[in-house]
Design a protein around this motif. Structure first.
Motif, PDB file in Angstrom:
ATOM      1  N   ALA A  38      25.962 -24.841  90.726  1.00  0.00           N
ATOM      2  CA  ALA A  38      26.549 -25.154  92.026  1.00  0.00           C
ATOM      3  C   ALA A  38      27.162 -26.545  91.978  1.00  0.00           C
ATOM      4  CB  ALA A  38      25.485 -25.085  93.119  1.00  0.00           C
ATOM      5  N   SER A  40      26.931 -28.780  94.082  1.00  0.00           N
ATOM      6  CA  SER A  40      25.933 -29.763  94.515  1.00  0.00           C
ATOM      7  C   SER A  40      25.049 -30.234  93.362  1.00  0.00           C
ATOM      8  CB  SER A  40      25.060 -29.187  95.635  1.00  0.00           C
ATOM      9  OG  SER A  40      24.350 -28.050  95.178  1.00  0.00           O
ATOM     10  N   GLN A  45      30.722 -23.904  90.226  1.00  0.00           N
ATOM     11  CA  GLN A  45      30.142 -23.038  91.263  1.00  0.00           C
ATOM     12  C   GLN A  45      30.045 -21.602  90.752  1.00  0.00           C
ATOM     13  OE1 GLN A  45      29.136 -24.320  94.223  1.00  0.00           O
ATOM     14  NE2 GLN A  45      28.628 -22.463  95.320  1.00  0.00           N
ATOM     15  N   ASP A  50      28.636 -19.340 100.484  1.00  0.00           N
ATOM     16  CA  ASP A  50      27.818 -19.683 101.649  1.00  0.00           C
ATOM     17  C   ASP A  50      26.365 -19.979 101.290  1.00  0.00           C
ATOM     18  OD1 ASP A  50      30.057 -19.320 103.220  1.00  0.00           O
ATOM     19  OD2 ASP A  50      29.547 -17.259 103.747  1.00  0.00           O
ATOM     20  N   ALA A  51      26.009 -19.892 100.018  1.00  0.00           N
ATOM     21  CA  ALA A  51      24.622 -20.132  99.596  1.00  0.00           C
ATOM     22  C   ALA A  51      24.421 -21.610  99.275  1.00  0.00           C
ATOM     23  CB  ALA A  51      24.292 -19.298  98.364  1.00  0.00           C
ATOM     24  N   SER A  52      23.188 -22.060  99.446  1.00  0.00           N
ATOM     25  CA  SER A  52      22.880 -23.439  99.068  1.00  0.00           C
ATOM     26  C   SER A  52      22.438 -23.463  97.608  1.00  0.00           C
ATOM     27  CB  SER A  52      21.782 -24.009  99.971  1.00  0.00           C
ATOM     28  OG  SER A  52      20.602 -23.257  99.868  1.00  0.00           O
ATOM     29  N   GLY A  53      22.860 -24.504  96.909  1.00  0.00           N
ATOM     30  CA  GLY A  53      22.453 -24.673  95.516  1.00  0.00           C
ATOM     31  C   GLY A  53      20.992 -25.087  95.467  1.00  0.00           C
ATOM     32  N   PHE A  54      20.281 -24.593  94.483  1.00  0.00           N
ATOM     33  CA  PHE A  54      18.871 -24.959  94.341  1.00  0.00           C
ATOM     34  C   PHE A  54      18.665 -25.721  93.051  1.00  0.00           C
ATOM     35  CE2 PHE A  54      19.369 -20.548  92.879  1.00  0.00           C
ATOM     36  CZ  PHE A  54      18.873 -20.610  91.579  1.00  0.00           C
ATOM     37  N   TYR A  68      12.546 -20.215  95.792  1.00  0.00           N
ATOM     38  CA  TYR A  68      13.818 -20.231  96.521  1.00  0.00           C
ATOM     39  C   TYR A  68      13.976 -18.882  97.202  1.00  0.00           C
ATOM     40  CZ  TYR A  68      18.860 -20.459  97.421  1.00  0.00           C
ATOM     41  OH  TYR A  68      20.093 -20.443  98.009  1.00  0.00           O
ATOM     42  N   TYR A  76      23.899 -15.036  91.541  1.00  0.00           N
ATOM     43  CA  TYR A  76      23.492 -16.428  91.367  1.00  0.00           C
ATOM     44  C   TYR A  76      23.187 -16.668  89.891  1.00  0.00           C
ATOM     45  CZ  TYR A  76      22.444 -16.449  96.437  1.00  0.00           C
ATOM     46  OH  TYR A  76      22.503 -16.364  97.806  1.00  0.00           O
TER      47      TYR A  76
END
Length: 172
Positions: A38, A40, A45, A50-54, A68, A76
């Protein structure tokens, strides 16, 4: 997350979950992370937009874990920060495959590892390490497998085990 005989891997390497399911990565041995591809995490990416990076951060004590919850459908891809260059990668498909991970291969990095196809993950539900892709209609393994293992690696695999395509497992 495992370190064993000079290999670093996630097991399973591919997992299918439903939206709302929580996945827990447990450190079996070594020092590892579970880090989403991601932006982040300063990576290309490869998770749904729309997903948050973990990122678990580095886990160093056996038995520690990171969880998660997958809310957004899609594919993912993730890696171990210290062992990404050694091919320690994995994939979770939440619901239906989709998103940037489906648009191309993992960035061509030394030892970037083989990623299971999303359709194979959905069909199997879970794919154990080591992952060996099917050869499709030709019945032979694709060039990516041979490139990743190298001649010596392929010879060792052939000498010590037999891969059963039907079960997706090795036998001794």
């Amino acid at each position: 997350m495992v370190t064993e005989d000079g290999e670093y891997y996630f097991d399973p390497i591919g997992l299918h979950v439903d939206p709302g399911d929580t996945v827990e990565w447990v450190l079996e041995s070594g020092g590892h992370s579970a880090t989403a591809y991601a932006e982040s995490n300063q990576a290309e990416q490869r998770i749904p937009a729309d997903a948050s990076g973990f990122d678990s951060g580095l886990l160093e004590e056996a038995g520690t874990s990171f969880s998660y919850t997958f809310e957004v459908e899609g594919t993912y891809d993730y890696f171990c920060s210290p062992h990404k260059q050694l091919g320690m990668v994995g994939r979770v498909v939440c619901g239906e495959p989709g998103g940037p991970a489906e648009e191309g291969a993992i960035p061509n990095e030394p030892g970037s590892g083989l990623m299971p196809g999303s359709a194979d993950i959905v069909e199997a539900g879970s794919l154990s390490y080591p992952y060996v892709p099917s050869g499709g209609s030709s019945g032979s393994l694709p060039w990516q497998f041979w490139a990743a293992t190298g001649g010596l690696g392929a010879a060792v695999v052939a000498m010590v085990s037999k891969y059963d395509r039907a079960s997706g497992r090795y036998s001794e």
